[in-house]
Design an enzyme around this catalytic site. Sequence first.
Site, PDB file in Angstrom:
ATOM      1  NE  ARG A   1     -13.511  -3.338   7.803  1.00  9.32           N
ATOM      2  CZ  ARG A   1     -12.705  -3.480   6.757  1.00  9.32           C
ATOM      3  NH1 ARG A   1     -12.801  -4.555   6.003  1.00  9.32           N
ATOM      4  NH2 ARG A   1     -11.805  -2.564   6.456  1.00  9.32           N
TER       5      ARG A   1
ATOM      6  NE  ARG B   1     -10.879   1.995   5.496  1.00 12.33           N
ATOM      7  CZ  ARG B   1     -11.924   1.179   5.361  1.00 12.33           C
ATOM      8  NH1 ARG B   1     -13.070   1.458   5.962  1.00 12.33           N
ATOM      9  NH2 ARG B   1     -11.816   0.089   4.645  1.00 12.33           N
TER      10      ARG B   1
ATOM     11  NE  ARG C   1      -3.747  -1.517   2.416  1.00 10.39           N
ATOM     12  CZ  ARG C   1      -5.050  -1.598   2.542  1.00 10.39           C
ATOM     13  NH1 ARG C   1      -5.766  -0.517   2.644  1.00 10.39           N
ATOM     14  NH2 ARG C   1      -5.628  -2.752   2.638  1.00 10.39           N
TER      15      ARG C   1
ATOM     16  NE  ARG D   1     -16.745  -3.226   4.514  1.00 12.85           N
ATOM     17  CZ  ARG D   1     -15.488  -3.015   4.121  1.00 12.85           C
ATOM     18  NH1 ARG D   1     -14.904  -3.864   3.304  1.00 12.85           N
ATOM     19  NH2 ARG D   1     -14.822  -1.970   4.550  1.00 12.85           N
TER      20      ARG D   1
HETATM   21  P1  AP5 Z   1     -14.877  -5.555   0.002  1.00  9.72           P
HETATM   22  O1  AP5 Z   1     -14.624  -6.774  -0.821  1.00  9.72           O
HETATM   23  O2  AP5 Z   1     -14.988  -5.711   1.480  1.00  9.72           O
HETATM   24  O3  AP5 Z   1     -13.858  -4.390  -0.381  1.00  9.72           O
HETATM   25  P2  AP5 Z   1     -12.326  -4.202  -0.008  1.00  9.72           P
HETATM   26  O4  AP5 Z   1     -11.707  -3.526  -1.174  1.00  9.72           O
HETATM   27  O5  AP5 Z   1     -11.722  -5.490   0.455  1.00  9.72           O
HETATM   28  O6  AP5 Z   1     -12.532  -3.186   1.181  1.00  9.72           O
HETATM   29  P3  AP5 Z   1     -11.750  -3.012   2.544  1.00  9.72           P
HETATM   30  O7  AP5 Z   1     -12.495  -1.913   3.255  1.00  9.72           O
HETATM   31  O8  AP5 Z   1     -11.588  -4.301   3.278  1.00  9.72           O
HETATM   32  O9  AP5 Z   1     -10.404  -2.496   2.022  1.00  9.72           O
HETATM   33  P4  AP5 Z   1      -9.394  -1.681   2.771  1.00  9.72           P
HETATM   34  O10 AP5 Z   1      -8.286  -1.790   1.833  1.00  9.72           O
HETATM   35  O11 AP5 Z   1      -9.735  -0.304   3.166  1.00  9.72           O
HETATM   36  O12 AP5 Z   1      -9.341  -2.402   4.193  1.00  9.72           O
HETATM   37  P5  AP5 Z   1      -8.410  -3.535   4.765  1.00  9.72           P
HETATM   38  O13 AP5 Z   1      -9.248  -4.453   5.528  1.00  9.72           O
HETATM   39  O14 AP5 Z   1      -7.516  -4.100   3.732  1.00  9.72           O
HETATM   40  O15 AP5 Z   1     -16.206  -4.882  -0.587  1.00  9.72           O
HETATM   41  C1  AP5 Z   1     -16.766  -3.740   0.028  1.00  9.72           C
HETATM   42  C2  AP5 Z   1     -18.300  -3.864   0.071  1.00  9.72           C
HETATM   43  O16 AP5 Z   1     -18.827  -3.785  -1.245  1.00  9.72           O
HETATM   44  C3  AP5 Z   1     -18.801  -5.205   0.638  1.00  9.72           C
HETATM   45  O17 AP5 Z   1     -19.965  -4.963   1.369  1.00  9.72           O
HETATM   46  C4  AP5 Z   1     -19.085  -6.055  -0.608  1.00  9.72           C
HETATM   47  O18 AP5 Z   1     -20.097  -7.017  -0.384  1.00  9.72           O
HETATM   48  C5  AP5 Z   1     -19.517  -4.998  -1.593  1.00  9.72           C
HETATM   49  N1  AP5 Z   1     -19.110  -5.263  -2.964  1.00  9.72           N
HETATM   50  C6  AP5 Z   1     -17.975  -5.853  -3.377  1.00  9.72           C
HETATM   51  N2  AP5 Z   1     -17.928  -5.883  -4.730  1.00  9.72           N
HETATM   52  C7  AP5 Z   1     -19.069  -5.271  -5.166  1.00  9.72           C
HETATM   53  C8  AP5 Z   1     -19.588  -4.961  -6.454  1.00  9.72           C
HETATM   54  N3  AP5 Z   1     -18.956  -5.263  -7.590  1.00  9.72           N
HETATM   55  N4  AP5 Z   1     -20.758  -4.320  -6.506  1.00  9.72           N
HETATM   56  C9  AP5 Z   1     -21.394  -3.962  -5.401  1.00  9.72           C
HETATM   57  N5  AP5 Z   1     -20.954  -4.240  -4.158  1.00  9.72           N
HETATM   58  C10 AP5 Z   1     -19.807  -4.884  -4.032  1.00  9.72           C
HETATM   59  O19 AP5 Z   1      -7.484  -2.666   5.761  1.00  9.72           O
HETATM   60  C11 AP5 Z   1      -8.027  -2.104   6.947  1.00  9.72           C
HETATM   61  C12 AP5 Z   1      -6.985  -1.256   7.639  1.00  9.72           C
HETATM   62  O20 AP5 Z   1      -5.817  -2.062   7.959  1.00  9.72           O
HETATM   63  C13 AP5 Z   1      -6.417  -0.094   6.805  1.00  9.72           C
HETATM   64  O21 AP5 Z   1      -7.232   1.052   6.881  1.00  9.72           O
HETATM   65  C14 AP5 Z   1      -5.049   0.130   7.530  1.00  9.72           C
HETATM   66  O22 AP5 Z   1      -5.194   0.791   8.754  1.00  9.72           O
HETATM   67  C15 AP5 Z   1      -4.605  -1.302   7.821  1.00  9.72           C
HETATM   68  N6  AP5 Z   1      -3.821  -1.867   6.703  1.00  9.72           N
HETATM   69  C16 AP5 Z   1      -4.237  -2.790   5.804  1.00  9.72           C
HETATM   70  N7  AP5 Z   1      -3.285  -3.058   4.897  1.00  9.72           N
HETATM   71  C17 AP5 Z   1      -2.214  -2.277   5.240  1.00  9.72           C
HETATM   72  C18 AP5 Z   1      -0.921  -2.088   4.676  1.00  9.72           C
HETATM   73  N8  AP5 Z   1      -0.527  -2.766   3.573  1.00  9.72           N
HETATM   74  N9  AP5 Z   1      -0.096  -1.198   5.264  1.00  9.72           N
HETATM   75  C19 AP5 Z   1      -0.460  -0.505   6.373  1.00  9.72           C
HETATM   76  N10 AP5 Z   1      -1.687  -0.642   6.953  1.00  9.72           N
HETATM   77  C20 AP5 Z   1      -2.556  -1.517   6.387  1.00  9.72           C
END
Ligand code: AP5
Length: 223
Positions: free
Chosen positions: A165, A176, A97, A132
């Site tokens: 969440r 974010r 990221r 979500r």
């Molecule tokens: P979903 O599949 O949940 O989307 P996502 O892209 O995985 O969303 P996240 O919120 O999980 O991503 P993120 O990157 O912010 O969070 P993460 O957990 O990695 O889909 C979203 C919604 O839409 C769902 O309800 C789904 O059903 C729906 N949907 C999906 N596809 C659809 C479609 N085509 N049409 C309609 N609806 C649809 O990270 C969380 C936190 O962890 C970050 O904020 C940060 O603090 C930390 N973190 C994570 N990775 C790192 C890193 N590499 N470095 C530092 N900190 C990090």
Amino acid sequence: MLCNNKNKQLKLIFLGPPGAGKGTQTDIVSERYSIPAISIGAILRDAIKNQTELGKTAAKYVESGELVPDEIIIDIINERLSKDDCKNGFILDGYPRTKTQAAALDESGTEISLVINIFVDDNDIIRRMRGRRVCSSCGATYHIKYNPTSDNKTCSRCGGALIRREDDEPSVVESRLKVYHEQTEPLIKYYEEKGILRTVIGQEKLEDTTALTLNVIENYLKG
Ligand code: AP5
């Protein structure tokens, strides 16, 4: 299970803004090609829930929508990628990221075959995040309109209670998105220049995004 064609390994990154559908597509691709999914967000949420040392450190970043410091995340991923089950392929959901994380991945000698960038407009993201729901027990992700369960209260996989969440609060989603545009979006160019980036436009219907994603993967495996 679908085997990787012609001995090609699928070492895949899903890139895209929060809520673009990275986690949803990761689960589908992981099951279809029988390769492990590594979701750093899920690892962090699990650590926070279990109040481990990592969880205590990560909580303040995750809850405010900031990124957890690179050195912590890089160590976790390098350790996970060194496991035997990643030898023949894997999916990285939400890593790298930052440019520092991308450079660390290169330095570790990990060869990435494909980066799928899921594009969804900020306004659609904000609308989507309101609906979500996640399982408080197994972490499965749903959407009250696009991927509902029978009552939108109970997980269809394990029967756990569905919750929102904490970082899906509108003010946290905004920060974010800001962090994404500043720190993660530049990776699109980084991987474009390596010639391994493919962009999928996130569709209104989940299954349509899945069809586009699988098409990109099949083209890679056939190529
Ligand atoms: P979903 O599949 O949940 O989307 P996502 O892209 O995985 O969303 P996240 O919120 O999980 O991503 P993120 O990157 O912010 O969070 P993460 O957990 O990695 O889909 C979203 C919604 O839409 C769902 O309800 C789904 O059903 C729906 N949907 C999906 N596809 C659809 C479609 N085509 N049409 C309609 N609806 C649809 O990270 C969380 C936190 O962890 C970050 O904020 C940060 O603090 C930390 N973190 C994570 N990775 C790192 C890193 N590499 N470095 C530092 N900190 C990090």
